[in-house]
Design a protein around this motif. Structure first.
Motif, short mmCIF file in Angstrom:
data_model
loop_
_atom_site.label_atom_id
_atom_site.label_comp_id
_atom_site.label_asym_id
_atom_site.label_seq_id
_atom_site.Cartn_x
_atom_site.Cartn_y
_atom_site.Cartn_z
N VAL A 216 103.15 57.69 -13.46
CA VAL A 216 104.01 56.51 -13.36
C VAL A 216 103.14 55.24 -13.37
CG1 VAL A 216 105.69 55.27 -11.95
CG2 VAL A 216 105.71 57.77 -12.00
N GLN A 217 103.40 54.37 -14.32
CA GLN A 217 102.70 53.08 -14.36
C GLN A 217 103.75 51.99 -14.42
OE1 GLN A 217 99.29 52.73 -14.32
NE2 GLN A 217 98.79 54.91 -14.58
N CYS A 218 103.53 50.92 -13.69
CA CYS A 218 104.49 49.81 -13.70
C CYS A 218 103.81 48.55 -14.23
CB CYS A 218 105.02 49.54 -12.30
SG CYS A 218 105.89 50.94 -11.59
N ILE A 219 104.56 47.82 -15.02
CA ILE A 219 104.10 46.52 -15.49
C ILE A 219 105.12 45.54 -14.95
CG2 ILE A 219 103.60 45.10 -17.50
CD1 ILE A 219 103.00 47.77 -19.00
N GLY A 220 104.72 44.74 -13.99
CA GLY A 220 105.69 43.93 -13.28
C GLY A 220 106.64 44.86 -12.54
N ARG A 221 107.95 44.67 -12.74
CA ARG A 221 108.94 45.51 -12.04
C ARG A 221 109.44 46.66 -12.92
NH1 ARG A 221 109.36 45.21 -6.91
NH2 ARG A 221 111.61 45.51 -6.88
N THR A 222 108.87 46.81 -14.12
CA THR A 222 109.32 47.86 -15.03
C THR A 222 108.32 49.01 -15.02
OG1 THR A 222 110.19 46.10 -16.39
CG2 THR A 222 110.13 48.28 -17.38
N CYS A 223 108.83 50.22 -14.87
CA CYS A 223 107.93 51.37 -14.76
C CYS A 223 108.18 52.38 -15.87
CB CYS A 223 108.11 52.04 -13.41
SG CYS A 223 107.85 50.90 -12.04
N TYR A 224 107.11 53.00 -16.30
CA TYR A 224 107.14 53.93 -17.43
C TYR A 224 106.44 55.23 -17.06
CZ TYR A 224 107.55 49.51 -20.04
OH TYR A 224 107.92 48.29 -20.51
N CYS A 225 106.66 56.24 -17.91
CA CYS A 225 105.90 57.48 -17.82
C CYS A 225 104.78 57.41 -18.84
CB CYS A 225 106.77 58.68 -18.18
SG CYS A 225 107.99 59.05 -16.92
N VAL A 226 103.58 57.77 -18.44
CA VAL A 226 102.47 57.74 -19.39
C VAL A 226 101.81 59.11 -19.48
CG1 VAL A 226 102.01 55.32 -18.86
CG2 VAL A 226 100.62 57.09 -17.78
N ASN A 227 101.06 59.30 -20.55
CA ASN A 227 100.26 60.50 -20.72
C ASN A 227 99.12 60.44 -19.71
OD1 ASN A 227 97.81 61.88 -21.79
ND2 ASN A 227 99.22 62.49 -23.40
N SER A 247 111.29 57.48 -8.36
CA SER A 247 111.67 58.90 -8.35
C SER A 247 112.74 59.20 -9.41
CB SER A 247 112.15 59.32 -6.96
OG SER A 247 113.19 58.48 -6.55
N LYS A 248 113.32 58.16 -10.01
CA LYS A 248 114.30 58.35 -11.09
C LYS A 248 113.64 58.68 -12.43
CE LYS A 248 118.56 57.97 -9.86
NZ LYS A 248 119.32 56.89 -9.35
N LEU A 249 112.34 58.44 -12.53
CA LEU A 249 111.66 58.71 -13.80
C LEU A 249 111.47 60.21 -14.01
CD1 LEU A 249 108.94 55.91 -13.79
CD2 LEU A 249 110.68 56.23 -15.55
N PRO A 250 111.62 60.69 -15.25
CA PRO A 250 111.50 62.14 -15.49
C PRO A 250 110.12 62.69 -15.14
CG PRO A 250 111.72 60.93 -17.57
CD PRO A 250 111.99 59.96 -16.48
N CYS A 251 109.09 61.84 -15.20
CA CYS A 251 107.74 62.34 -14.91
C CYS A 251 107.40 62.22 -13.43
CB CYS A 251 106.72 61.54 -15.72
SG CYS A 251 106.77 59.78 -15.35
N TYR A 252 108.34 61.78 -12.62
CA TYR A 252 108.03 61.60 -11.19
C TYR A 252 107.63 62.93 -10.57
CZ TYR A 252 108.53 60.66 -6.24
OH TYR A 252 108.30 60.55 -4.90
N ASN A 253 106.55 62.91 -9.82
CA ASN A 253 106.05 64.12 -9.18
C ASN A 253 105.79 63.77 -7.71
OD1 ASN A 253 104.39 66.11 -8.11
ND2 ASN A 253 103.20 66.37 -9.99
N ALA A 254 106.61 64.35 -6.84
CA ALA A 254 106.54 63.98 -5.42
C ALA A 254 105.14 64.23 -4.84
CB ALA A 254 107.58 64.76 -4.63
N GLU A 255 104.46 65.26 -5.34
CA GLU A 255 103.12 65.56 -4.82
C GLU A 255 102.12 64.45 -5.09
OE1 GLU A 255 101.26 69.30 -5.93
OE2 GLU A 255 103.17 70.26 -5.45
N LEU A 256 102.37 63.71 -6.18
CA LEU A 256 101.43 62.65 -6.55
C LEU A 256 101.84 61.30 -5.97
CD1 LEU A 256 100.82 63.52 -10.31
CD2 LEU A 256 99.41 64.12 -8.33
N ASP A 257 102.98 61.26 -5.30
CA ASP A 257 103.47 60.00 -4.74
C ASP A 257 102.93 59.87 -3.32
OD1 ASP A 257 104.76 57.72 -4.06
OD2 ASP A 257 106.79 58.48 -4.41
#
Ligand SMILES: *[C@@H]1O[C@H](CO)[C@@H](O)[C@H](O)[C@H]1NC(C)=O
Ligand SMILES: *[C@@H]1O[C@H](CO)[C@@H](O)[C@H](O)[C@H]1NC(C)=O
Ligand SMILES: *[C@@H]1O[C@H](CO)[C@@H](O)[C@H](O)[C@H]1NC(C)=O
Ligand SMILES: *[C@@H]1O[C@H](CO)[C@@H](O)[C@H](O)[C@H]1NC(C)=O
Length: 413
Positions: A216-227, A247-257
């Motif tokens: 998960v990377q955010c630019i300002g208030r917008t967040c994306y999934c990255v490789n 946590s709404k992003l498909p790549c969200y991984n609770a272990e990494l949060d």
């Protein structure tokens, strides 16, 4: 900070797919039929120890033909280019360069190659230790992205071989395949090249503990999934923190949060860390003071956060002592140092962190009270000297008194 992000965005996100413009299907079949292709160099089809090459897009229209760039081996003839030197069809292989006088491929001279040569010379003399690793270099002669300490952990390193952020348990080949350190190296480069010219720390992309990109990377208030290896945005789906938590992003991984409580409760949501918040608060104070006409040089030591947004391994507590902490800021065992002591000044918690990652192992390293590596480590009846990263230096011995780092008080530190 915005500038860096923009740069990152431009480099990484907008890669226009140019191939679909003219080269539709069927074009190449037709082209190959009409124009023909020359036979590619045979090296790419062999790829053994002496004959290797790299398949590349051919310098023909729509890359219709196959193209192989052969790699020349050590001491093979090569051309440095220029008039009268012939046409260069290949290039010297990994770690080699074309010597302009001899016109043969020779080993590049680099810090990493020198370190390898030193290791090899000591190895021939029987002076290397069982847990000592030959330095790994990449094709350009730089240090490989990570270094592994056998039976301990692997950690990221810069092209110069300096240890940088990112460490994980050494489980052999799987670890090496999954450790790329791209995010860690990216942050290191930002710090080296941009930060010296700016007053406040520059924040790069967020990494995970192993030095890869956080998904998960955010630019300002917008967040994306990255490789996680390249840092490139993976798909179009993004969320806005004003409405949705990460946590709404498909790549969200609770272990990494590391701070999942930011996805709880009501919007607006955040994707920050205590260290970033602390840093921002300090910057705000400085700017406020400046507006009010105070001289602020006194404050300008804003400490940087680690590439994963944490404070790092060593944490200063409110009562002035330092402790060793894990990624989530929890104290690791009872490592601690009091102010105004040597233990305090050089406390790095590297051993504490390695030992923490090795929690399941029964061969954890012995750490000093301040979490640093004890200079002598013993394993299976053999003792060895190690550096501050736990890397073995020189041969091991069953008799500690024969070790170069021996000191009668070696057990206490
Ligand atoms: C690699 O392949 C070439 C061509 O088939 C052969 O001449 C050469 O001996 C091979 N080298 C090794 C190390 O197997
Ligand atoms: C989340 O937890 C961290 C540390 O555990 C704490 O510092 C922070 O204030 C918490 N944030 C919220 C919004 O509860
Ligand atoms: C996000 O940060 C803002 C401002 O600091 C705060 O008001 C809000 O409660 C935070 N949201 C969550 C879910 O923690
Ligand atoms: C300082 O705080 C740590 C834990 O935060 C505690 O273990 C230690 O005993 C304290 N030291 C002093 C001198 O109070």
């Amino acid at each position: 900070m915005e500038f860096v992000w923009l740069l990152f965005v431009c480099l990484v996100l907008y890669q226009v797919d140019c191939t679909s413009i003219l080269c539709e299907e069927g074009f190449c079949r037709n082209h190959r039929f009409k124009e023909g292709c020359s036979t590619p160099a045979h090296e790419c089809r062999i790829n053994n120890a002496t004959h290797t090459g790299l398949w590349l897009p051919s310098p023909t229209i729509c890359n219709c033909c196959e193209y192989c760039l052969p790699f020349y081996g050590k001491e093979s003839h090569c051309s440095a280019g220029g008039p009268g030197t012939g046409v260069t069809v290949g290039r010297c292989g990994h770690g080699l360069t074309c010597d302009p006088q001899q016109l043969t491929c020779v080993r590049m001279s680099s810090k990493c190659h020198t370190a390898q040569d030193e290791y090899d010379a000591r190895h021939l003399r029987g002076e290397t230790g069982a847990l000592e690793q030959r330095p790994l270099c990449d094709g350009k002669g730089n240090y490989a992205a990570f270094h592994c300490v056998p039976a301990h952990t692997c950690f990221c390193q810069s092209e110069d071989g300096e240890r940088i952020f990112g460490e994980r348990l050494n489980l052999g080949a799987t670890t090496m395949q999954n450790m790329h350190c791209g995010c860690s190296r990216f942050n290191y480069k930002i710090r080296k090249s941009i930060s010296p010219g700016v007053r406040f720390p520059v924040i790069g992309p967020r990494c995970t503990a192993d030095g890869n990109f956080h998904p998960v990377q955010c630019i300002g208030r917008t967040c994306y999934c990255v490789n996680r290896i390249t840092g490139k945005i993976r798909d179009e789906k993004s969320i806005n923190l004003n409405q949705d938590p990460i946590s709404k992003l498909p790549c969200y991984n609770a272990e990494l949060d590391l701070f999942p409580n930011q996805s709880e409760g009501k919007p607006p949501y955040n994707y920050t860390t205590p260290c970033y918040e602390h840093m921002q608060a300090k910057i705000d104070i400085i700017k406020q003071a400046e507006e009010n006409g105070f001289i602020t040089d006194f404050f300008t030591t804003v400490s940087e956060c680690m590439p994963d947004g944490t404070y790092g391994r060593v944490l200063k507590t409110t009562n002035g002592t330092k402790i060793c902490v894990d990624d989530r800021g929890h104290k690791i065992e009872d490592y601690e140092a009091e102010p105004n002591t040597e233990n305090y000044e050089n406390m790095d918690c590297k051993c504490a962190k390695t030992s923490f990652l090795m929690a399941q192992s029964n061969e954890r390293p012995i750490c000093c009270k301040n979490g640093n590596f004890r200079k002598i480590q013993c394993r299976r009846g053999q003792c060895r000297c190690v550096d501050s990263d736990g890397r073995q230096i020189g041969r091991e011995s069953a008799d500690v008194t024969t070790l170069s780092c021996y000191n009668p008080d070696w057990k206490r530190c």
